[in-house]
Design a protein around this motif. Sequence first.
Motif, PDB file in Angstrom:
ATOM      1  N   ALA A  42       0.826  -1.209   0.000  1.00 46.98           N
ATOM      2  CA  ALA A  42       0.000   0.000   0.000  1.00 46.98           C
ATOM      3  C   ALA A  42       0.858   1.255   0.000  1.00 46.98           C
ATOM      4  O   ALA A  42       0.515   2.252  -0.651  1.00 46.98           O
ATOM      5  CB  ALA A  42      -0.931  -0.009   1.217  1.00 46.98           C
ATOM      6  N   LEU A  43       1.974   1.230   0.715  1.00 47.42           N
ATOM      7  CA  LEU A  43       2.869   2.392   0.727  1.00 47.42           C
ATOM      8  C   LEU A  43       3.477   2.611  -0.648  1.00 47.42           C
ATOM      9  O   LEU A  43       3.593   3.762  -1.111  1.00 47.42           O
ATOM     10  CB  LEU A  43       3.968   2.190   1.771  1.00 47.42           C
ATOM     11  N   ARG A  44       3.858   1.543  -1.316  1.00 49.91           N
ATOM     12  CA  ARG A  44       4.382   1.675  -2.669  1.00 49.91           C
ATOM     13  C   ARG A  44       3.333   2.308  -3.586  1.00 49.91           C
ATOM     14  O   ARG A  44       3.635   3.166  -4.408  1.00 49.91           O
ATOM     15  CB  ARG A  44       4.785   0.305  -3.222  1.00 49.91           C
ATOM     16  N   GLU A  45       2.118   1.845  -3.446  1.00 49.28           N
ATOM     17  CA  GLU A  45       1.034   2.373  -4.276  1.00 49.28           C
ATOM     18  C   GLU A  45       0.775   3.837  -3.967  1.00 49.28           C
ATOM     19  O   GLU A  45       0.544   4.652  -4.860  1.00 49.28           O
ATOM     20  CB  GLU A  45      -0.236   1.557  -4.057  1.00 49.28           C
ATOM     21  N   ALA A  46       0.815   4.186  -2.670  1.00 48.07           N
ATOM     22  CA  ALA A  46       0.532   5.561  -2.271  1.00 48.07           C
ATOM     23  C   ALA A  46       1.627   6.514  -2.718  1.00 48.07           C
ATOM     24  O   ALA A  46       1.356   7.624  -3.187  1.00 48.07           O
ATOM     25  CB  ALA A  46       0.365   5.631  -0.752  1.00 48.07           C
ATOM     26  N   PHE A  47       2.885   6.081  -2.606  1.00 43.67           N
ATOM     27  CA  PHE A  47       4.006   6.939  -2.964  1.00 43.67           C
ATOM     28  C   PHE A  47       4.248   6.982  -4.460  1.00 43.67           C
ATOM     29  O   PHE A  47       4.837   7.935  -4.963  1.00 43.67           O
ATOM     30  CB  PHE A  47       5.289   6.451  -2.286  1.00 43.67           C
ATOM     31  N   GLY A  48       3.842   5.937  -5.180  1.00 47.72           N
ATOM     32  CA  GLY A  48       4.207   5.868  -6.583  1.00 47.72           C
ATOM     33  C   GLY A  48       5.716   5.786  -6.700  1.00 47.72           C
ATOM     34  O   GLY A  48       6.391   5.127  -5.929  1.00 47.72           O
ATOM     35  N   ASN A  49       6.306   6.509  -7.665  1.00 47.22           N
ATOM     36  CA  ASN A  49       7.750   6.444  -7.861  1.00 47.22           C
ATOM     37  C   ASN A  49       8.501   7.346  -6.899  1.00 47.22           C
ATOM     38  O   ASN A  49       9.720   7.415  -6.935  1.00 47.22           O
ATOM     39  CB  ASN A  49       8.117   6.820  -9.301  1.00 47.22           C
ATOM     40  N   GLN A  50       7.798   8.027  -5.986  1.00 50.24           N
ATOM     41  CA  GLN A  50       8.485   8.923  -5.065  1.00 50.24           C
ATOM     42  C   GLN A  50       9.465   8.174  -4.173  1.00 50.24           C
ATOM     43  O   GLN A  50      10.461   8.741  -3.722  1.00 50.24           O
ATOM     44  CB  GLN A  50       7.480   9.642  -4.161  1.00 50.24           C
ATOM     45  N   VAL A  51       9.184   6.892  -3.894  1.00 54.32           N
ATOM     46  CA  VAL A  51      10.025   6.154  -2.978  1.00 54.32           C
ATOM     47  C   VAL A  51      11.435   5.979  -3.514  1.00 54.32           C
ATOM     48  O   VAL A  51      12.372   5.724  -2.769  1.00 54.32           O
ATOM     49  CB  VAL A  51       9.398   4.773  -2.648  1.00 54.32           C
ATOM     50  N   SER A  52      11.639   6.175  -4.825  1.00 50.01           N
ATOM     51  CA  SER A  52      12.972   6.070  -5.395  1.00 50.01           C
ATOM     52  C   SER A  52      13.599   7.434  -5.630  1.00 50.01           C
ATOM     53  O   SER A  52      14.669   7.537  -6.207  1.00 50.01           O
ATOM     54  CB  SER A  52      12.931   5.294  -6.718  1.00 50.01           C
ATOM     55  N   ASP A  53      12.922   8.496  -5.202  1.00 51.32           N
ATOM     56  CA  ASP A  53      13.436   9.845  -5.380  1.00 51.32           C
ATOM     57  C   ASP A  53      14.200  10.326  -4.163  1.00 51.32           C
ATOM     58  O   ASP A  53      14.159   9.721  -3.099  1.00 51.32           O
ATOM     59  CB  ASP A  53      12.285  10.829  -5.654  1.00 51.32           C
ATOM     60  N   HIS A  54      14.873  11.454  -4.325  1.00 54.47           N
ATOM     61  CA  HIS A  54      15.591  12.098  -3.229  1.00 54.47           C
ATOM     62  C   HIS A  54      14.597  12.894  -2.396  1.00 54.47           C
ATOM     63  O   HIS A  54      13.600  13.396  -2.917  1.00 54.47           O
ATOM     64  CB  HIS A  54      16.671  13.026  -3.799  1.00 54.47           C
ATOM     65  N   PRO A  55      14.820  13.077  -1.088  1.00 57.15           N
ATOM     66  CA  PRO A  55      13.851  13.777  -0.243  1.00 57.15           C
ATOM     67  C   PRO A  55      13.571  15.208  -0.663  1.00 57.15           C
ATOM     68  O   PRO A  55      12.511  15.741  -0.383  1.00 57.15           O
ATOM     69  CB  PRO A  55      14.485  13.739   1.156  1.00 57.15           C
TER      70      PRO A  55
END
Length: 315
Positions: A31-44
């Motif tokens: 669910a977190l992956r779905e919620a974040f989309g590709n943001q989880v691989s981005d810089h803060p």
Amino acid sequence: MANRSERHEAVPHGPPAFRDRAEAGVLLAAALREAFGNQVSDHPERFRGSAGPAAMTREPPQAGRAVPAQGFPSPGPGSPDPEAGCEPPPPRDSTENRGSRDWLRVLAIPRGGVAVGAEVARALGVPLDVIMVRKLGHPEAPELGLGAIAEGAGGAGEPFFDEEMLDRVGLTPADMTAVVARERAELARRVAVYRPMPPTEADGPQGLADLARQVVVVVDDGLATGVTARAALRAARARGAARTVLAVPVAAPAAAEAMKTETGEVVTLVTPRRFRSVGEWYADFGQLTDDDVLTLLSSFGGSTPRNSRSPAGRA
């Protein structure tokens, strides 16, 4: 995302939503992956400008069926930098990938939240740590949460009270002095057990790490009143977290809604209308011991059971 859990809610005595905390953690990571989309691989720095995931729910899993987290989904309309490619998930048991996103951290609330948080951290390939929080219960009914206290930079922070609940039961913060003292001592004990200083360092337990500029996902096994989660989120921000997200498998609807005023980002799997307790939504909701927590932390390079300084079964 619309609430799709009505079918499960209609049968309050039906099968639980989760087999155990580990399964709930796997589903919560998805669910977190779905919620974040590709943001989880981005810089803060890219996180700062985005609205982030709104509170969301997912349809409960079928009883006894684990749904493993898949790869990162394609970025949604609100995701920053839609040109960026999605990064595949790291191998489940790989240690090479841990720390590669050192700007993203999972902080689990002991004890039950650690079993959920371990699966979330593994799936996202990020470090796992604990954030010590103790509920401040009614002096005569400890299960009734009236507030909470969390660890700070140099020990326990200031207690947080739910003023509405205090008014409802006719108590004041002064009436909670003995409860605060007792829970402050237990919080200090857990810090010493779960985060001991290396022998070569100065005496005393390590405090909560500096979270400056980090994105922190606070994880627990459920949300009933929200007092402990609120204290944990505040403690994370006090240590410099740039952004906080609360992630829980199951939550009371009112508590989840109220928590949006604290963080604005709440990810849940089930928010049943007929919520009585967190445990009823798990087939196996056994209590974890100190050694259980230490074993989970040791898989991320943390403490090991031999560091325990008190009986493992202590509450």
